[in-house]
Design a protein around this motif. Structure first.
Motif, PDB file in Angstrom:
ATOM      1  N   THR A  58     -69.773   6.011   5.276  1.00 39.15           N
ATOM      2  CA  THR A  58     -68.846   5.073   4.644  1.00 39.15           C
ATOM      3  C   THR A  58     -67.464   5.697   4.461  1.00 39.15           C
ATOM      4  OG1 THR A  58     -70.689   4.012   3.500  1.00 39.15           O
ATOM      5  CG2 THR A  58     -68.488   3.607   2.624  1.00 39.15           C
TER       6      THR A  58
ATOM      7  N   TYR B 275     -66.026   7.897   6.439  1.00 38.63           N
ATOM      8  CA  TYR B 275     -65.330   8.076   7.716  1.00 38.63           C
ATOM      9  C   TYR B 275     -65.518   6.889   8.663  1.00 38.63           C
ATOM     10  CZ  TYR B 275     -65.194  12.920   6.115  1.00 38.63           C
ATOM     11  OH  TYR B 275     -64.974  14.052   5.377  1.00 38.63           O
ATOM     12  N   GLU B 276     -65.943   5.755   8.135  1.00 39.31           N
ATOM     13  CA  GLU B 276     -66.205   4.605   9.005  1.00 39.31           C
ATOM     14  C   GLU B 276     -64.933   4.133   9.710  1.00 39.31           C
ATOM     15  OE1 GLU B 276     -68.416   0.232   8.808  1.00 39.31           O
ATOM     16  OE2 GLU B 276     -67.962   1.340   6.965  1.00 39.31           O
ATOM     17  N   ASP B 277     -63.810   4.016   8.976  1.00 42.64           N
ATOM     18  CA  ASP B 277     -62.558   3.582   9.600  1.00 42.64           C
ATOM     19  C   ASP B 277     -62.076   4.574  10.644  1.00 42.64           C
ATOM     20  OD1 ASP B 277     -62.545   1.322   8.066  1.00 42.64           O
ATOM     21  OD2 ASP B 277     -61.225   2.143   6.514  1.00 42.64           O
TER      22      ASP B 277
ATOM     23  N   LEU C 256     -64.104   3.751  13.741  1.00 39.06           N
ATOM     24  CA  LEU C 256     -63.887   2.416  14.298  1.00 39.06           C
ATOM     25  C   LEU C 256     -62.429   2.144  14.662  1.00 39.06           C
ATOM     26  CD1 LEU C 256     -66.210   0.310  11.956  1.00 39.06           C
ATOM     27  CD2 LEU C 256     -66.731   1.317  14.181  1.00 39.06           C
ATOM     28  N   VAL C 257     -61.474   2.769  13.947  1.00 37.96           N
ATOM     29  CA  VAL C 257     -60.053   2.501  14.182  1.00 37.96           C
ATOM     30  C   VAL C 257     -59.389   3.644  14.935  1.00 37.96           C
ATOM     31  CG1 VAL C 257     -57.840   1.956  13.108  1.00 37.96           C
ATOM     32  CG2 VAL C 257     -59.949   1.055  12.131  1.00 37.96           C
ATOM     33  N   ASP C 258     -59.411   4.847  14.346  1.00 33.08           N
ATOM     34  CA  ASP C 258     -58.732   5.971  14.982  1.00 33.08           C
ATOM     35  C   ASP C 258     -59.386   6.374  16.298  1.00 33.08           C
ATOM     36  OD1 ASP C 258     -57.164   5.913  12.766  1.00 33.08           O
ATOM     37  OD2 ASP C 258     -58.158   7.591  11.755  1.00 33.08           O
TER      38      ASP C 258
ATOM     39  N   SER D 292     -60.956   4.283  18.294  1.00 37.96           N
ATOM     40  CA  SER D 292     -61.218   3.045  19.036  1.00 37.96           C
ATOM     41  C   SER D 292     -61.017   3.213  20.537  1.00 37.96           C
ATOM     42  CB  SER D 292     -60.314   1.928  18.506  1.00 37.96           C
ATOM     43  OG  SER D 292     -58.941   2.294  18.644  1.00 37.96           O
TER      44      SER D 292
END
Length: 338
Positions: free
Chosen positions: A64, A66-68, A71-73, A75
């Motif tokens: 939770t 490091y989820e972004d 999924l974002v960095d 991607s």
């Protein structure tokens, strides 16, 4: 005023030219978008995952955080690269356990989403849903905890409680089990918890009541069987005791033991000395000794009687007969012992 306005206009033009030149310079500069470099940069930003469920350090809480980042960095990375990055940040113990868990498959055979789900399952809270809900209902504020920390703890327990997925029947069953606190209901409560865990979606109060009655009936049947078995054992002990009390008054003439002749195992035994059937070797020797004693006794009595007829003295007859019989018996006993 006009001069000042002209100066400001000139300054703005110069700033605009500088910004335009900087933009052109940045666009002309080659961008580094290699996956290896991106992975290295992201790896430095992620701490290693160490599984410690007692301190709530699970994979779900770690992911939770490091989820972004995944999924974002990350991607622009493909699924295989994301899986490599994720497994790279697992501790040695966690990684080995995961590898053994998925054998004979390899990590590259699973996509990123499947890998995350397997890690959540393997390194999550090892508690049942009832245990999490029970802990939530038992939550109290420690005296040395501030209200902000306590509010965060309440929020965490509420999320683990999963109130949105709790049906009315499940809540009734939860309250039913929470009331079984006495020692007499310990075994029933333990079995009911198992039923709650395996039939969480279909359980209701009627099923719980029937299960409790079924457990009580089974315990009664087991107690009935145990009492019957114990009664049979007592009867056998009493029968053996009565059997041991009825002993014969004399020794068995087949073997010399203290039991009835009908129970003698030497009833049809063939003696090794005299080759007769019906006694063992010791009895044969005893009979020979008894016959020798009888013959000796009869000879002594005959000799004393003959001597008595010559002397006509009954006192001498009695004393000499007793003395000689005693000597004869002692000699026979010594020969028996030898």
């Amino acid at each position: 005023m006009q001069n000042q306005h002209a100066k400001d206009t000139e300054t703005m033009r110069e700033l605009f030219k500088e910004c335009l030149q900087m933009k052109m310079h940045i666009e002309a500069f080659p961008k580094t978008e290699k996956p290896e470099q991106t992975m290295e940069i992201l790896a430095w930003s992620i701490t290693e995952f160490v599984y410690d469920p007692e301190n709530n350090l699970t994979f779900e809480t770690w992911y939770t955080r490091y989820e972004d980042l995944f999924l974002v960095d990350a991607s622009k990375l493909d699924d295989v690269a994301k899986v490599r990055l994720l497994l790279r940040k697992l501790s040695t113990t966690v990684y080995n356990k995961y590898m053994n868990f998925i054998l004979p498959n390899r990590p590259r055979e699973y996509n990123f989403t499947t890998t995350v789900e397997k890690l959540k399952q393997l390194f999550g809270l090892q508690k049942s849903q009832f245990s999490l809900r029970y802990s939530c209902l038992q939550l109290t504020k420690p005296t040395d905890t501030d209200y902000t920390t306590y509010a965060a703890e309440v929020n965490k327990h509420y999320e683990n409680f999963k109130l949105n997925s709790l049906s009315l029947d499940q809540f009734k069953c939860l309250m039913f089990v929470l009331g079984l606190k006495s020692e007499a209901n310990f075994e029933i409560g333990t079995r009911i918890l198992t039923k709650l865990d395996t039939e969480a979606n279909t359980i209701n109060l009627e099923k719980l009541t029937n299960e409790c009655q079924r457990i009580i009936n089974i315990k009664s049947d087991i107690a009935l069987v145990e009492n019957k078995s114990r009664e049979n054992q007592v009867n056998r002990l009493q029968a053996n005791k009565l059997k041991n009390n009825h002993k014969p008054k004399t020794l068995c003439w087949f073997c010399g033991a203290m039991h009835y002749v009908r129970d003698c195992p030497f009833k049809y035994h063939k003696c090794e000395d005299c080759h007769n059937i019906g006694h063992k070797k010791v009895i044969a020797k005893r009979k020979i000794q008894q016959n020798q004693t009888a013959i000796t006794t009869s000879k002594i009595i005959a000799m004393v009687r003959q001597e008595h007829f010559h002397n006509h003295d009954p006192t001498v007859y009695t004393q000499r007969t007793t003395s000689q019989l005693h000597s004869a018996n002692m000699s026979t006993l010594k020969s028996t012992m030898c």
